[in-house]
Motif scaffolding. Structure first.
Motif, short mmCIF file in Angstrom:
data_model
loop_
_atom_site.label_atom_id
_atom_site.label_comp_id
_atom_site.label_asym_id
_atom_site.label_seq_id
_atom_site.Cartn_x
_atom_site.Cartn_y
_atom_site.Cartn_z
N TYR A 119 0.91 -1.11 0.00
CA TYR A 119 0.17 0.13 0.06
C TYR A 119 1.19 1.33 -0.12
CZ TYR A 119 -3.03 -3.58 1.61
OH TYR A 119 -3.99 -4.62 1.89
N PHE A 169 1.78 5.57 -0.46
CA PHE A 169 1.22 6.74 -0.01
C PHE A 169 2.30 8.00 -0.56
CE2 PHE A 169 -2.15 5.19 2.90
CZ PHE A 169 -1.25 3.92 3.33
N LEU A 177 -1.98 13.88 3.67
CA LEU A 177 -2.06 12.96 2.91
C LEU A 177 -2.32 13.62 1.45
CD1 LEU A 177 -1.94 10.00 2.05
CD2 LEU A 177 -4.34 9.98 2.32
N LYS A 211 -2.86 7.93 -2.30
CA LYS A 211 -2.61 6.49 -1.68
C LYS A 211 -3.21 5.66 -2.83
CE LYS A 211 -7.34 6.51 0.59
NZ LYS A 211 -7.83 6.40 1.75
N PHE A 229 -4.09 1.58 -3.30
CA PHE A 229 -4.16 0.17 -2.55
C PHE A 229 -4.11 -0.91 -3.72
CE2 PHE A 229 -3.95 1.88 1.36
CZ PHE A 229 -5.08 2.63 1.60
N ARG A 266 -4.65 -0.91 7.51
CA ARG A 266 -4.40 -1.51 6.14
C ARG A 266 -5.17 -0.66 5.08
NH1 ARG A 266 -3.84 -7.59 7.50
NH2 ARG A 266 -2.41 -7.41 9.17
N ARG A 267 -6.03 -0.18 5.41
CA ARG A 267 -6.91 0.28 4.41
C ARG A 267 -6.97 1.81 4.18
NH1 ARG A 267 -7.23 -3.28 0.19
NH2 ARG A 267 -7.38 -5.27 1.11
N GLU A 278 -5.32 5.95 5.46
CA GLU A 278 -4.00 6.63 5.87
C GLU A 278 -4.04 7.00 7.14
OE1 GLU A 278 -6.53 7.75 4.13
OE2 GLU A 278 -6.86 10.07 4.41
N ALA A 279 -2.78 7.43 7.47
CA ALA A 279 -2.52 7.71 8.67
C ALA A 279 -2.69 9.21 8.81
CB ALA A 279 -1.18 7.50 9.52
#
Lengths: 113, 114
Positions: A32, A34, A46, A49, A51, B99-100, B102-103
């Motif tokens: 994954y 980012f 962010l 991203k 996935f 896991r899916r 963002e932080a």
């Protein structure tokens, strides 16, 4: 162990010029991915991203990135930069085996007027 | 939501003193991360929690560092005793279903140990 490499510590571009920031990752499975941006004195925000699915992802502020599995890359692009894009940019990879998010060391973007 | 809240924003302390950094994650998030940022080493993951339980503390540099998460809305990172080389910006981040998504990062605490 997964790792992220951002080969360019500093990049300088003129306002209005196109931009590409490089990111390579090392990971044994599908990662994954980012991109984050950090303005001076601020936390990380962010940008976009990835996935799964379409390998070209769109983000905020006009940024996009393309996942290339064959090159283990996830480069960030913008067709025309603005002075407000001057900041530090971080590429990050997350694992689907554990829960770590690992960051590259960042690329500082400078904009010439 | 106000986002991830860290306090203090700046901390200056003398070598040997105890330092406690605080973090309030986003409500409902079940993962919390502590990172340290320095010029030399970039962003290093120190420790992370899932549902208040420490999962991986392999990034904690020394036994002088400890972290706790007594409940879902609060975490601390403690350095005792502090040393000049601990000077850095410490970030807390939280995420939901890690896991899916963002932080989300706090503004960070800039620590200076003199």
């Amino acid at each position: 162990a997964q790792s992220v490499t951002q080969p360019d510590i500093h990049i300088t571009v003129s306002e209005g010029a196109s931009l590409e920031l490089r990111c390579n990752y090392s990971y044994g499975a599908t990662p994954y991915l980012f991109w984050y941006v950090q303005s001076p004195g601020q936390g990380l925000q962010l940008l976009l991203k990835y996935f799964s699915g379409d390998t070209l992802v769109q983000g905020i502020k006009g940024f996009e990135a393309e996942f290339k599995r064959s090159q283990s890359s996830f480069n960030l692009r913008k067709p025309s930069v603005h002075w407000s894009d001057a900041a530090e940019y971080f590429c990050a990879v997350a694992s689907n085996r554990d829960d770590k998010i690992i960051f590259g060391k960042g690329t500082r973007l400078h904009i010439l007027p | 939501d106000a986002g991830v809240i860290q306090s203090p924003r700046h901390e200056v302390t003398e070598m040997g003193q105890e330092v406690t950094l605080r973090c309030k994650p986003i409500s409902g998030h079940d993962y919390l991360f502590w990172y340290r940022q320095t010029m030399m080493r970039g962003l290093e993951l120190l420790i992370y929690f899932n549902n208040n339980v420490p999962i991986d503390d392999s990034g904690m540099p020394e036994d002088r560092f400890s972290a706790k998460m007594p409940n879902a809305s609060f975490s601390t990172l403690k350095i005792q005793p502090s040393e000049p080389r601990d000077s850095a910006v410490y970030f807390c981040a939280s995420s939901l279903k890690r896991r899916r998504t963002e932080a989300f990062f706090g503004q960070g605490t800039r620590l200076t140990v003199v």
